[in-house]
Design an enzyme around this catalytic site. Structure first.
Site, PDB file in Angstrom:
ATOM      1  N   SER A  49     -43.413  18.801  45.322  1.00 15.60           N
ATOM      2  CA  SER A  49     -43.866  17.423  45.117  1.00 15.60           C
ATOM      3  C   SER A  49     -42.788  16.634  44.405  1.00 15.60           C
ATOM      4  O   SER A  49     -42.411  16.945  43.268  1.00 15.60           O
ATOM      5  CB  SER A  49     -45.137  17.404  44.267  1.00 15.60           C
ATOM      6  OG  SER A  49     -45.357  16.081  43.807  1.00 15.60           O
TER       7      SER A  49
ATOM      8  N   HIS B 292     -43.662  16.990  49.668  1.00 15.51           N
ATOM      9  CA  HIS B 292     -44.982  16.437  49.349  1.00 15.51           C
ATOM     10  C   HIS B 292     -44.776  15.119  48.613  1.00 15.51           C
ATOM     11  O   HIS B 292     -44.130  15.074  47.565  1.00 15.51           O
ATOM     12  CB  HIS B 292     -45.726  17.446  48.472  1.00 15.51           C
ATOM     13  CG  HIS B 292     -47.123  17.073  48.110  1.00 15.51           C
ATOM     14  ND1 HIS B 292     -48.196  17.298  48.943  1.00 15.51           N
ATOM     15  CD2 HIS B 292     -47.642  16.515  46.980  1.00 15.51           C
ATOM     16  CE1 HIS B 292     -49.311  16.888  48.338  1.00 15.51           C
ATOM     17  NE2 HIS B 292     -49.005  16.404  47.153  1.00 15.51           N
TER      18      HIS B 292
ATOM     19  N   ASP C 110     -46.504  12.019  46.831  1.00 14.74           N
ATOM     20  CA  ASP C 110     -47.754  11.615  46.179  1.00 14.74           C
ATOM     21  C   ASP C 110     -47.841  10.100  46.079  1.00 14.74           C
ATOM     22  O   ASP C 110     -47.132   9.479  45.282  1.00 14.74           O
ATOM     23  CB  ASP C 110     -47.830  12.225  44.775  1.00 14.74           C
ATOM     24  CG  ASP C 110     -48.166  13.703  44.822  1.00 14.74           C
ATOM     25  OD1 ASP C 110     -49.183  14.061  45.439  1.00 14.74           O
ATOM     26  OD2 ASP C 110     -47.405  14.504  44.225  1.00 14.74           O
TER      27      ASP C 110
ATOM     28  N   MET D 215     -49.982   6.955  45.021  1.00 13.01           N
ATOM     29  CA  MET D 215     -51.100   6.601  44.122  1.00 13.01           C
ATOM     30  C   MET D 215     -51.156   5.088  43.972  1.00 13.01           C
ATOM     31  O   MET D 215     -50.126   4.438  43.810  1.00 13.01           O
ATOM     32  CB  MET D 215     -50.879   7.212  42.733  1.00 13.01           C
ATOM     33  CG  MET D 215     -50.644   8.711  42.741  1.00 13.01           C
ATOM     34  SD  MET D 215     -50.562   9.339  41.063  1.00 13.01           S
ATOM     35  CE  MET D 215     -50.007  11.026  41.358  1.00 13.01           C
TER      36      MET D 215
ATOM     37  N   HIS E  75     -49.542  12.572  50.540  1.00  8.51           N
ATOM     38  CA  HIS E  75     -50.836  12.796  49.879  1.00  8.51           C
ATOM     39  C   HIS E  75     -51.326  11.450  49.360  1.00  8.51           C
ATOM     40  O   HIS E  75     -50.827  10.954  48.352  1.00  8.51           O
ATOM     41  CB  HIS E  75     -50.642  13.826  48.754  1.00  8.51           C
ATOM     42  CG  HIS E  75     -51.876  14.099  47.967  1.00  8.51           C
ATOM     43  ND1 HIS E  75     -51.851  14.774  46.768  1.00  8.51           N
ATOM     44  CD2 HIS E  75     -53.172  13.795  48.202  1.00  8.51           C
ATOM     45  CE1 HIS E  75     -53.083  14.864  46.292  1.00  8.51           C
ATOM     46  NE2 HIS E  75     -53.907  14.269  47.132  1.00  8.51           N
TER      47      HIS E  75
ATOM     48  N   MET F 164     -53.444   9.288  47.542  1.00 11.97           N
ATOM     49  CA  MET F 164     -54.441   9.139  46.471  1.00 11.97           C
ATOM     50  C   MET F 164     -54.706   7.648  46.307  1.00 11.97           C
ATOM     51  O   MET F 164     -54.313   7.011  45.319  1.00 11.97           O
ATOM     52  CB  MET F 164     -53.919   9.787  45.187  1.00 11.97           C
ATOM     53  CG  MET F 164     -53.945  11.315  45.272  1.00 11.97           C
ATOM     54  SD  MET F 164     -52.979  12.096  43.985  1.00 11.97           S
ATOM     55  CE  MET F 164     -51.362  12.012  44.745  1.00 11.97           C
TER      56      MET F 164
ATOM     57  N   MET G   6     -57.564  20.392  45.849  1.00 15.96           N
ATOM     58  CA  MET G   6     -56.903  20.017  44.586  1.00 15.96           C
ATOM     59  C   MET G   6     -57.241  21.048  43.512  1.00 15.96           C
ATOM     60  O   MET G   6     -58.406  21.398  43.316  1.00 15.96           O
ATOM     61  CB  MET G   6     -57.368  18.640  44.109  1.00 15.96           C
ATOM     62  CG  MET G   6     -56.884  17.464  44.932  1.00 15.96           C
ATOM     63  SD  MET G   6     -55.098  17.312  45.080  1.00 15.96           S
ATOM     64  CE  MET G   6     -54.594  17.150  43.364  1.00 15.96           C
TER      65      MET G   6
ATOM     66  N   ASP H 272     -52.739  22.176  45.430  1.00 19.68           N
ATOM     67  CA  ASP H 272     -51.904  21.171  44.769  1.00 19.68           C
ATOM     68  C   ASP H 272     -52.376  20.981  43.334  1.00 19.68           C
ATOM     69  O   ASP H 272     -53.518  20.574  43.108  1.00 19.68           O
ATOM     70  CB  ASP H 272     -52.012  19.855  45.556  1.00 19.68           C
ATOM     71  CG  ASP H 272     -51.176  18.724  44.980  1.00 19.68           C
ATOM     72  OD1 ASP H 272     -50.342  18.991  44.086  1.00 19.68           O
ATOM     73  OD2 ASP H 272     -51.363  17.578  45.440  1.00 19.68           O
TER      74      ASP H 272
HETATM   75  C1  DX5 Z   1     -51.230  15.352  41.239  1.00 18.05           C
HETATM   76  C2  DX5 Z   1     -50.405  15.391  42.481  1.00 18.05           C
HETATM   77  C3  DX5 Z   1     -49.585  16.599  42.584  1.00 18.05           C
HETATM   78  C4  DX5 Z   1     -48.562  16.773  41.484  1.00 18.05           C
HETATM   79  C5  DX5 Z   1     -48.458  18.217  41.204  1.00 18.05           C
HETATM   80  O1  DX5 Z   1     -52.126  14.300  41.309  1.00 18.05           O
HETATM   81  O2  DX5 Z   1     -51.222  15.340  43.631  1.00 18.05           O
HETATM   82  O3  DX5 Z   1     -48.967  16.710  43.859  1.00 18.05           O
HETATM   83  O4  DX5 Z   1     -47.291  16.294  41.788  1.00 18.05           O
HETATM   84  O5  DX5 Z   1     -47.645  18.402  40.116  1.00 18.05           O
HETATM   85  P1  DX5 Z   1     -47.560  19.811  39.387  1.00 18.05           P
HETATM   86  O6  DX5 Z   1     -47.084  20.817  40.389  1.00 18.05           O
HETATM   87  O7  DX5 Z   1     -46.605  19.568  38.285  1.00 18.05           O
HETATM   88  O8  DX5 Z   1     -48.959  20.151  38.898  1.00 18.05           O
HETATM   89 ZN    ZN Z   2     -50.273  15.802  45.581  1.00 11.48          ZN
END
Ligand code: DX5
Ligand code: ZN
Length: 246
Positions: A9, A34, A36, A38, A75, A77, A168, A202
């Site tokens: 990620s 990956h 993310d 948001m 991903h 969110m 998750m 994840d």
């Molecule tokens: C959290 C994200 C993850 C995050 C994971 O909301 O969806 O993808 O980057 O980070 P680590 O591996 O540090 O938990």
């Molecule tokens: Zn993620």
């Protein structure tokens, strides 16, 4: 069982040199990236959107096959995942993974004119993503039971069946959180019913937690801080892969 997919990620990468971080991570043995996304509504944090994905795409070769090396796993969110499908396809996203919780609550009534393709349920979202030529993933938060997925995964129309499920293992929103082993029974239940399904985990994955996730049946492993925070990211990527393949 499907192959191991190591999927760092970039949330934990240095955003000031994101392109180079992506190049390096693939060169160090990662399969996918990956990304993310948001929006400050679905989760209490903001990251980036399609314009940033479009800027990093030229730095990473497009996958030669579906789910191949260099797959961009976005991903989402976000509160209204239906809004961004076209933009992400244009930006070079290969796998558009939306949250079940967002798909069942975003209604066409929120924005009737502006977004005529607004999708109001997970099956329609999956069909829409496939129509845009991307793979489709569906994610569930810790609060959501895995049972909501059976009807979707058992769907008769294959355009409405997801290519991947994301379980998750933290509350989405931030990197570097503690792994929630309480979520693994969802992975076990999915793997039991669907031997070939791509199952992604994840949140909080690293050398200390990978074995539990792999034993439960996860094959797509997201790791942010464990990879980007490591002195030797190559060694971490290799170790994660060995744990899933053993
Ligand atoms: C959290 C994200 C993850 C995050 C994971 O909301 O969806 O993808 O980057 O980070 P680590 O591996 O540090 O938990
Ligand atoms: Zn993620």
């Amino acid at each position: 069982a499907p192959p191991a997919v190591i999927n760092p990620s970039v949330l934990s990468a240095d955003f000031a040199k994101l392109g180079q971080e992506c190049i390096d991570t693939i060169a160090r043995g990662a399969d996918w990236l990956h990304l993310d996304v948001m929006d400050g509504h679905f989760v209490p944090n903001m990251t980036f959107g399609a314009p940033v994905v479009a800027k990093i795409r030229p730095h990473v070769d497009r996958p030669k096959a579906a789910k191949g090396k260099g797959t961009f796993d976005c991903h989402m969110m976000v509160a209204e995942p239906n809004k961004w499908v076209r933009d992400f396809q244009k930006a070079g996203c290969d796998l558009y993974c939306f949250h079940y919780e967002a798909a069942v609550t975003s209604t066409a009534a929120d924005n009737p004119a502006e977004h005529s393709e607004a999708r109001t349920n997970p099956k329609e979202m999956i069909r829409f993503i496939h129509e845009q030529g991307m793979l489709a993933g569906i994610a569930i938060k810790p609060e959501t039971g895995v049972d909501v997925l059976w009807d979707i995964l058992d769907g008769q129309a294959k355009e409405e069946v997801p290519d991947m499920v994301l379980v998750m293992t933290v509350h989405p929103g931030f990197g570097g959180q503690k792994f929630m082993a309480s979520e693994l029974p969802k992975v076990t239940a999915l793997r039991k019913k669907y031997p070939d399904l791509y199952i992604e985990v994840d949140g909080g994955l690293g050398e200390g937690t990978i074995d539990q996730a792999a034993d439960a049946g996860a094959n797509v492993i997201v790791a942010g801080s464990a990879v980007f925070g490591a002195k030797d990211p190559t060694a971490v990527i290799t170790a994660l892969r060995e744990s899933v393949e053993k």
